[in-house]
Design an enzyme around this catalytic site. Structure first.
Site, mmCIF file in Angstrom:
data_model
loop_
_atom_site.group_PDB
_atom_site.id
_atom_site.type_symbol
_atom_site.label_atom_id
_atom_site.label_comp_id
_atom_site.label_asym_id
_atom_site.label_seq_id
_atom_site.Cartn_x
_atom_site.Cartn_y
_atom_site.Cartn_z
ATOM 1 N N GLU A 96 0.822 -1.198 0.000
ATOM 2 C CA GLU A 96 0.000 0.000 0.000
ATOM 3 C C GLU A 96 0.863 1.258 0.000
ATOM 4 O O GLU A 96 1.935 1.288 0.589
ATOM 5 C CB GLU A 96 -0.917 0.006 1.219
ATOM 6 N N CYS A 109 3.677 8.453 1.170
ATOM 7 C CA CYS A 109 4.279 7.494 2.104
ATOM 8 C C CYS A 109 4.383 6.153 1.384
ATOM 9 O O CYS A 109 3.376 5.588 0.965
ATOM 10 C CB CYS A 109 3.379 7.401 3.336
ATOM 11 N N CYS A 116 7.403 -6.957 7.343
ATOM 12 C CA CYS A 116 8.568 -6.444 8.068
ATOM 13 C C CYS A 116 9.031 -7.518 9.041
ATOM 14 O O CYS A 116 8.209 -8.241 9.591
ATOM 15 C CB CYS A 116 8.167 -5.179 8.837
ATOM 16 N N CYS A 120 8.001 -4.806 15.713
ATOM 17 C CA CYS A 120 7.732 -3.782 16.732
ATOM 18 C C CYS A 120 6.350 -4.070 17.324
ATOM 19 O O CYS A 120 5.399 -4.362 16.591
ATOM 20 C CB CYS A 120 7.784 -2.386 16.118
ATOM 21 N N CYS A 123 3.025 -2.158 16.006
ATOM 22 C CA CYS A 123 2.847 -1.896 14.564
ATOM 23 C C CYS A 123 2.064 -3.017 13.905
ATOM 24 O O CYS A 123 2.360 -4.198 14.104
ATOM 25 C CB CYS A 123 4.218 -1.759 13.907
ATOM 26 N N CYS A 345 -0.467 5.956 10.009
ATOM 27 C CA CYS A 345 0.814 5.322 10.383
ATOM 28 C C CYS A 345 0.579 3.967 11.027
ATOM 29 O O CYS A 345 -0.209 3.849 11.954
ATOM 30 C CB CYS A 345 1.498 6.126 11.465
HETATM 31 N N1 SAH Z 1 10.616 0.513 9.742
HETATM 32 C C1 SAH Z 1 10.647 1.929 9.624
HETATM 33 C C2 SAH Z 1 9.561 2.548 8.752
HETATM 34 C C3 SAH Z 1 8.161 2.024 8.883
HETATM 35 S S1 SAH Z 1 7.198 2.503 10.261
HETATM 36 C C4 SAH Z 1 10.672 2.559 11.004
HETATM 37 O O1 SAH Z 1 10.597 1.825 11.987
HETATM 38 O O2 SAH Z 1 10.836 3.761 11.099
HETATM 39 C C5 SAH Z 1 6.927 4.231 10.081
HETATM 40 C C6 SAH Z 1 6.553 4.916 11.386
HETATM 41 O O3 SAH Z 1 5.228 4.591 11.815
HETATM 42 C C7 SAH Z 1 7.489 4.510 12.505
HETATM 43 O O4 SAH Z 1 7.878 5.585 13.282
HETATM 44 C C8 SAH Z 1 6.615 3.560 13.284
HETATM 45 O O5 SAH Z 1 7.097 3.378 14.557
HETATM 46 C C9 SAH Z 1 5.259 4.246 13.187
HETATM 47 N N2 SAH Z 1 4.139 3.367 13.538
HETATM 48 C C10 SAH Z 1 4.047 2.041 13.341
HETATM 49 N N3 SAH Z 1 2.883 1.566 13.808
HETATM 50 C C11 SAH Z 1 2.204 2.611 14.306
HETATM 51 C C12 SAH Z 1 0.914 2.767 14.881
HETATM 52 N N4 SAH Z 1 0.082 1.732 15.038
HETATM 53 N N5 SAH Z 1 0.541 3.998 15.259
HETATM 54 C C13 SAH Z 1 1.365 5.051 15.049
HETATM 55 N N6 SAH Z 1 2.567 4.971 14.497
HETATM 56 C C14 SAH Z 1 2.998 3.765 14.128
#
Ligand code: SAH
Length: 379
Positions: A96, A109, A116, A120, A123, A345
């Site tokens: 996406e 974006c 991934c 995390c 996420c 995000c």
């Molecule tokens: N792997 C990379 C890029 C992808 S995530 C990274 O970790 O930076 C992009 C951003 O979205 C990151 O800062 C991540 O922590 C944030 N993110 C992921 N899941 C989220 C959520 N459920 N709510 C808000 N931000 C989130």
């Protein structure tokens, strides 16, 4: 029986690579500039339409090469103007891409991997497991498709609809370094998308050796997904912290700026209620970032089905913000955009043909605890 060689997708080449392609085929290197302009200024993918190339060259290109971005499957429009595209890749995976219009900019974006591996804990991409790295063509192809869908190729170069690109979609870009960097170069190359280096941002959870490599090889803006002020908490939220702890990561951030014209690093901090959003965390953050020219981006947590965290209250976010602000730190609170179409995000899902067992395991656990429910919303 004759075997037909697959065509070379020219979207896989950065400017140097395209020059090499032409000289390998006995053509003048400047052909690459003409090609780049046709592809990235005018949005043309059909060699027959490239009228400043000789007919012979066009025929030869047609026989051995192609310009092929991912296939656009579904477009969704949010009530706030955010647009999301589901793109299908050759192997059946889907990714996406999201466009977020604001009064002074238009941010795209994009994703760098299908799924991934970092896992995390907050996420939603993590819950889908991991399939594979995206190719350069699939990364730059997202920008190309979005530009096409937004009508950018019909405008002249002075009028951009996509003014910024952020690698904040699915995946960890620094774990796909070799394919990501050529795509970044195409975003910033004048003969291609021509964005300024301040407007192309790579977001990373902090893969320290790759950060050092990036520092020397590609001049982009950097965003670090910090999210915690202690290793103890960050190990839980961003498990790759066990390999590259906060002190090592921040030292790499300093090196990233040292001796360069780069001014600041953005630190992303997802606001998780009662987890990392207390005043003591804000004070720790101020201390931690002392001496690093930084901009802090507070991201309200975007929930998704079965997520275990809660979004911080507005009061908690305001208090946190004020502590940083009073300490003189440049801080912004990111407004959640496109959540009605799951484009915010951490909500990007696509369709990941998971090669790890993670997504199955998570689905099983969810079924056991709630008696059903899907985590993937875009299939
Ligand atoms: N792997 C990379 C890029 C992808 S995530 C990274 O970790 O930076 C992009 C951003 O979205 C990151 O800062 C991540 O922590 C944030 N993110 C992921 N899941 C989220 C959520 N459920 N709510 C808000 N931000 C989130």
């Amino acid at each position: 029986m004759s075997v037909i060689a697959p065509k070379t997708n020219l979207l896989n080449f950065d400017p140097k690579g395209l020059q090499q392609f032409f000289s390998n085929h006995g053509e003048k290197p400047f052909r690459s500039t003409q090609l780049l302009k046709w592809i990235y200024h005018r949005g043309i993918s059909d060699f027959a339409a490239m009228t400043d190339l000789s007919k012979g060259l066009r025929t030869r290109l047609n026989a051995c090469a192609e310009i092929r971005p991912p296939e656009m499957l579904v477009e969704q429009d949010s009530k706030d103007g955010t647009r999301k595209w589901l793109l299908r890749l050759d192997d059946g995976n889907c990714i996406e891409t999201v466009f977020i219009p604001e009064s002074d900019r238009g941010t795209l974006c994009i994703s760098s991997q299908v799924g991934c591996i970092l896992n995390c804990s907050f996420c939603s991409t993590a819950k889908q497991g991991f399939s594979r790295n995206l190719s350069t063509a699939e990364i730059i192809g997202q920008v190309w498709i979005a530009a096409k869908m937004l009508g950018q190729f019909e405008l002249n170069q002075q009028h951009r609809i996509i003014t910024n690109v952020v690698l904040m979609g699915m995946g960890e870009p620094l774990l796909n370094y070799e394919q990501v960097v050529p795509a970044l170069r195409l975003m910033m190359e004048d003969n291609a998308f021509g964005l300024s280096k301040r407007r192309v941002t790579l977001s990373t959870a902090g893969i320290v050796p790759a950060l050092d490599k990036l520092r020397d090889e590609c001049d982009v803006s950097l965003a670090i997904s910090l999210h915690a002020t202690s290793d103890e908490l960050r190990n839980k939220l961003v498990p790759v912290n066990k390999k590259y702890p906060i002190a090592d990561l921040l030292a790499a951030c300093k090196r990233y700026l040292e001796g360069t014209a780069r001014k600041k690093i953005t630190f992303e901090y997802v606001m998780l209620s009662e987890i990392n959003d207390q005043p003591k965390h804000a004070k720790e953050l101020v201390k931690l970032l002392e001496g690093i020219p930084a901009k802090i981006n507070l991201i309200p947590f975007n929930p998704y089905p079965h997520s275990v965290y809660k979004t911080s209250s507005q009061a908690a976010i305001d208090t946190f913000y004020n502590i940083l602000y009073r300490a003189g730190m440049t801080t912004i609170t990111r407004r959640t955009r496109g959540d009605d179409i799951d484009a915010a995000c951490g909500q990007l899902a696509g369709k990941v043909l998971d090669r790890t067992k993670r997504s199955e395991r998570i689905k099983r656990q969810a079924n056991e605890t709630t008696g059903g429910g899907e985590t993937c919303h875009s299939n």
